[in-house]
Scaffold this motif. Structure first.
Motif, mmCIF file in Angstrom:
data_model
loop_
_atom_site.group_PDB
_atom_site.id
_atom_site.type_symbol
_atom_site.label_atom_id
_atom_site.label_comp_id
_atom_site.label_asym_id
_atom_site.label_seq_id
_atom_site.Cartn_x
_atom_site.Cartn_y
_atom_site.Cartn_z
ATOM 1 N N TYR A 7 41.358 26.642 23.364
ATOM 2 C CA TYR A 7 40.767 26.362 24.666
ATOM 3 C C TYR A 7 41.903 26.105 25.621
ATOM 4 C CZ TYR A 7 38.403 23.641 28.299
ATOM 5 O OH TYR A 7 37.940 23.173 29.484
ATOM 6 N N TYR A 8 42.044 26.941 26.599
ATOM 7 C CA TYR A 8 43.153 26.840 27.532
ATOM 8 C C TYR A 8 42.617 26.726 28.946
ATOM 9 C CZ TYR A 8 45.459 28.611 23.394
ATOM 10 O OH TYR A 8 45.903 28.771 22.115
ATOM 11 N N PRO A 9 42.319 25.517 29.367
ATOM 12 C CA PRO A 9 41.741 25.394 30.718
ATOM 13 C C PRO A 9 42.723 25.870 31.784
ATOM 14 C CG PRO A 9 42.281 23.237 29.824
ATOM 15 C CD PRO A 9 42.554 24.240 28.743
ATOM 16 N N LYS A 10 42.201 26.660 32.657
ATOM 17 C CA LYS A 10 42.984 27.152 33.793
ATOM 18 C C LYS A 10 42.812 26.176 34.951
ATOM 19 C CE LYS A 10 43.789 31.188 31.828
ATOM 20 N NZ LYS A 10 45.043 31.604 31.362
ATOM 21 N N ILE A 11 43.769 26.146 35.818
ATOM 22 C CA ILE A 11 43.638 25.326 37.020
ATOM 23 C C ILE A 11 42.699 26.079 37.952
ATOM 24 C CG2 ILE A 11 44.837 24.357 39.004
ATOM 25 C CD1 ILE A 11 47.348 24.188 37.180
ATOM 26 N N CYS A 15 38.457 28.180 45.619
ATOM 27 C CA CYS A 15 37.490 29.232 45.948
ATOM 28 C C CYS A 15 36.575 29.484 44.747
ATOM 29 C CB CYS A 15 38.232 30.509 46.329
ATOM 30 S SG CYS A 15 37.139 31.895 46.648
ATOM 31 N N LEU A 16 35.305 29.136 44.889
ATOM 32 C CA LEU A 16 34.348 29.339 43.802
ATOM 33 C C LEU A 16 34.222 30.815 43.425
ATOM 34 C CD1 LEU A 16 31.541 26.848 44.869
ATOM 35 C CD2 LEU A 16 33.213 26.568 43.034
ATOM 36 N N CYS A 17 34.263 31.674 44.411
ATOM 37 C CA CYS A 17 34.153 33.103 44.161
ATOM 38 C C CYS A 17 35.286 33.585 43.253
ATOM 39 C CB CYS A 17 34.146 33.878 45.478
ATOM 40 S SG CYS A 17 33.883 35.643 45.269
ATOM 41 N N LEU A 18 36.496 33.152 43.529
ATOM 42 C CA LEU A 18 37.637 33.549 42.700
ATOM 43 C C LEU A 18 37.474 33.031 41.276
ATOM 44 C CD1 LEU A 18 40.396 34.839 42.300
ATOM 45 C CD2 LEU A 18 41.423 32.740 43.178
ATOM 46 N N ASN A 19 37.023 31.807 41.128
ATOM 47 C CA ASN A 19 36.822 31.248 39.789
ATOM 48 C C ASN A 19 35.791 32.050 39.001
ATOM 49 O OD1 ASN A 19 38.676 29.169 40.234
ATOM 50 N ND2 ASN A 19 37.110 27.804 41.037
ATOM 51 N N ILE A 20 34.706 32.432 39.665
ATOM 52 C CA ILE A 20 33.657 33.212 39.005
ATOM 53 C C ILE A 20 34.187 34.585 38.627
ATOM 54 C CG2 ILE A 20 31.421 34.346 39.373
ATOM 55 C CD1 ILE A 20 30.732 31.832 41.145
ATOM 56 N N ARG A 21 34.940 35.214 39.514
ATOM 57 C CA ARG A 21 35.492 36.545 39.233
ATOM 58 C C ARG A 21 36.490 36.500 38.082
ATOM 59 N NH1 ARG A 21 34.800 40.609 43.002
ATOM 60 N NH2 ARG A 21 36.883 41.395 42.624
ATOM 61 N N ALA A 23 36.531 34.306 35.613
ATOM 62 C CA ALA A 23 35.745 34.084 34.395
ATOM 63 C C ALA A 23 35.038 35.367 33.979
ATOM 64 C CB ALA A 23 34.741 32.959 34.611
ATOM 65 N N SER A 24 34.507 36.097 34.943
ATOM 66 C CA SER A 24 33.821 37.348 34.648
ATOM 67 C C SER A 24 34.763 38.356 33.997
ATOM 68 C CB SER A 24 33.230 37.929 35.932
ATOM 69 O OG SER A 24 32.625 39.174 35.673
ATOM 70 N N ARG A 25 35.967 38.466 34.518
ATOM 71 C CA ARG A 25 36.948 39.386 33.927
ATOM 72 C C ARG A 25 37.279 38.985 32.498
ATOM 73 N NH1 ARG A 25 39.138 39.402 39.232
ATOM 74 N NH2 ARG A 25 40.598 37.753 38.679
ATOM 75 N N ALA A 26 37.450 37.690 32.255
ATOM 76 C CA ALA A 26 37.785 37.214 30.909
ATOM 77 C C ALA A 26 36.646 37.497 29.929
ATOM 78 C CB ALA A 26 38.110 35.717 30.945
ATOM 79 N N VAL A 27 35.421 37.228 30.344
ATOM 80 C CA VAL A 27 34.271 37.451 29.465
ATOM 81 C C VAL A 27 34.079 38.950 29.217
ATOM 82 C CG1 VAL A 27 31.755 37.223 29.275
ATOM 83 C CG2 VAL A 27 33.134 35.288 30.062
ATOM 84 N N THR A 28 34.236 39.759 30.252
ATOM 85 C CA THR A 28 34.118 41.209 30.091
ATOM 86 C C THR A 28 35.147 41.716 29.095
ATOM 87 O OG1 THR A 28 33.242 41.512 32.321
ATOM 88 C CG2 THR A 28 34.290 43.433 31.302
ATOM 89 N N GLU A 29 36.387 41.289 29.229
ATOM 90 C CA GLU A 29 37.437 41.729 28.302
ATOM 91 C C GLU A 29 37.138 41.263 26.879
ATOM 92 O OE1 GLU A 29 42.202 41.216 27.564
ATOM 93 O OE2 GLU A 29 41.492 41.295 29.643
ATOM 94 N N PHE A 30 36.618 40.040 26.736
ATOM 95 C CA PHE A 30 36.267 39.509 25.416
ATOM 96 C C PHE A 30 35.226 40.410 24.744
ATOM 97 C CE2 PHE A 30 33.467 36.804 22.824
ATOM 98 C CZ PHE A 30 34.383 36.317 21.908
ATOM 99 N N TYR A 31 34.143 40.726 25.470
ATOM 100 C CA TYR A 31 33.100 41.582 24.912
ATOM 101 C C TYR A 31 33.638 42.984 24.625
ATOM 102 C CZ TYR A 31 29.061 38.485 25.327
ATOM 103 O OH TYR A 31 28.162 37.469 25.155
ATOM 104 N N GLU A 32 34.442 43.517 25.512
ATOM 105 C CA GLU A 32 34.929 44.881 25.315
ATOM 106 C C GLU A 32 35.864 44.995 24.120
ATOM 107 O OE1 GLU A 32 36.041 46.733 29.038
ATOM 108 O OE2 GLU A 32 33.908 46.906 29.530
ATOM 109 N N ARG A 33 36.633 43.971 23.848
ATOM 110 C CA ARG A 33 37.485 43.998 22.648
ATOM 111 C C ARG A 33 36.635 44.073 21.394
ATOM 112 N NH1 ARG A 33 42.128 39.433 23.907
ATOM 113 N NH2 ARG A 33 43.215 40.640 25.507
ATOM 114 N N ILE A 34 35.558 43.322 21.380
ATOM 115 C CA ILE A 34 34.687 43.317 20.201
ATOM 116 C C ILE A 34 33.877 44.608 20.114
ATOM 117 C CG2 ILE A 34 32.742 42.134 19.094
ATOM 118 C CD1 ILE A 34 33.971 39.491 20.143
#
Length: 147
Positions: A7-11, A15-21, A23-34
């Motif tokens: 678990y590596y919390p990011k700072i 901007c909420l929009c940037l945080n959501i984007r 997170a979305s990129r990280a989750v997308t990459e996680f699913y795509e690797r699997i």
């Protein structure tokens, strides 16, 4: 099941929009690797899953259900049509097009579903029941910004 490495919390950004984007990129990459062994991207998997539930369905209905515009849907469908996973035929109205899964599409979806289940279980385990519930609530609330 795929274990999430630490678990590596990011700072967070202010901007909420940037945080959501991010997170979305990280989750997308996680699913795509699997999903990689299936040959499908997560967007393609989602499209095939929606088709499975709705078929036959018009392009307009599918876009509306997926909450994406027709142009994006058409762009996402092209590679799936090319490899023979989905078929587009004339609908009841000659001006409309209906989309459905081919037998190859059903087979690819079955293979990818096993991998998706693995990704889903891993992410659920990583977050825990309470955080998944909070996450689903927050995402639904954010989605409601655009009815």
């Amino acid at each position: 099941m795929k274990q999430v490495a630490g678990y590596y919390p990011k700072i967070p950004s202010p901007c909420l929009c940037l945080n959501i984007r991010r997170a979305s990129r990280a989750v997308t990459e996680f699913y795509e690797r699997i999903l990689e062994p299936s040959g499908l991207k997560i967007t393609q998997y989602s499209l095939l899953r929606h088709l499975q539930q709705l078929e036959p369905v018009t392009i307009s209905e599918l876009a509306k259900t997926m909450r994406i515009d027709r142009t994006t849907l058409n762009r996402n469908m092209k590679p799936l049509i090319t490899v023979g996973l989905i078929a587009v035929n004339t609908g009841e109205d000659p001006r409309s097009r209906q989309v459905s899964l081919t037998e190859a599409g059903k087979s690819a979806l079955n293979t990818a579903s096993t991998l998706w289940d693995e990704a889903q279980a891993s992410l659920h385990q990583y977050l825990g029941d309470q955080e998944v519930e909070q996450f689903n609530y927050l995402v639904s609330k954010l989605e409601a910004l655009l009815p």
